[in-house]
Design an enzyme around this catalytic site. Structure first.
Site: not given
Length: 240
Positions: A79, A178
């Site tokens: 991760d 984003y």
């Protein structure tokens, strides 16, 4: 993976990649989409590749499918938003497989929410993966390259949203933070380039951005599907 004309064009570019044959590449977000496509092309060209992703079972299936190719593929669960995991993973890579020549920062996400009434946790997760994870992986990759005197190549996979905020044909715009994170990737690329120039480093840093209007605007993570042209641009970065 893509075949036909795209495959022929990529193979032509791969012929120019002799400098990387036998070298070690690390690809984040490697379990699908542009990450998986890049892994396949690099392995078939003779590069040793470590693919990082959370879905280890998918990576292991890829490893099985790539047995017998010129290069080798090593799946590694990681991760990249967990700094401790990243540091341990890069240490494992160096101790087990050797120094890194190529780092492709492909992992990223867009969570469907808005700015006007969005979910704070979604915003944090997006910044963690799209910005901080790139910084951490790049730092660890550079450490390996510098320690072993390798003039390597770092590629940040970006988006057109890193250069302008696109109009999304949806009833509710869901881009939220984003574009901000992708503008950050653009800035990170240029900032790192200037840092490397300042110390006379020959390590290259490149940005590969989506330019196709067919690219999906909404996705859950960087395992989104890319067009053949976008995958080609990434391969071309390594031959430029």
């Amino acid at each position: 993976m893509s075949t036909g004309v795209f495959g022929e064009i990529v193979e032509d570019y791969l012929k120019q990649m002799e400098q990387w044959i036998g070298g070690l590449a690390v690809v984040t977000g490697a379990s699908a989409g542009i990450g998986a496509a890049t892994v396949v092309k690099l392995v078939k060209a003779g590069v040793i590749v470590v693919g990082l992703a959370r879905r280890i079972e998918v990576l292991e299936e890829m490893a099985n499918s790539l047995e017998g190719e010129k290069g080798t593929f090593h799946p590694k669960q990681c991760d990249v938003t967990n700094e401790e995991e990243v540091i341990e993973t890069f240490q494992w890579i160096e101790e087990t497989l050797g120094p890194i020549s190529i780092l492709i920062n492909n992992a990223g996400m867009l969570k469907p929410t808005t700015l006007k009434d969005g979910v704070t946790e979604y915003w944090k997760q997006t910044f963690d993966l799209n910005v901080l994870a790139i910084c951490i992986c790049t730092r660890e990759g550079l450490k390996s390259m510098k320690t072993h005197g390798i003039d390597g190549h770092i590629i940040h996979v970006n988006s057109v949203a890193g250069h302008f905020v696109p109009n999304v044909p949806l009833p509710e715009p869901m881009l939220n933070v984003y574009p901000a994170t992708k503008h950050a990737v653009t800035a990170l690329t240029e900032t790192l380039r200037k840092e490397l120039i300042r110390v006379n480093s020959k390590i290259k840093v490149s940005e590969q951005k989506e330019e196709s209007a067919q690219t999906k605007a909404i996705h859950v993570d960087a395992d989104e599907k890319k067009t053949a042209g976008e995958r080609l641009k990434l391969v071309y970065c390594l031959t430029a």
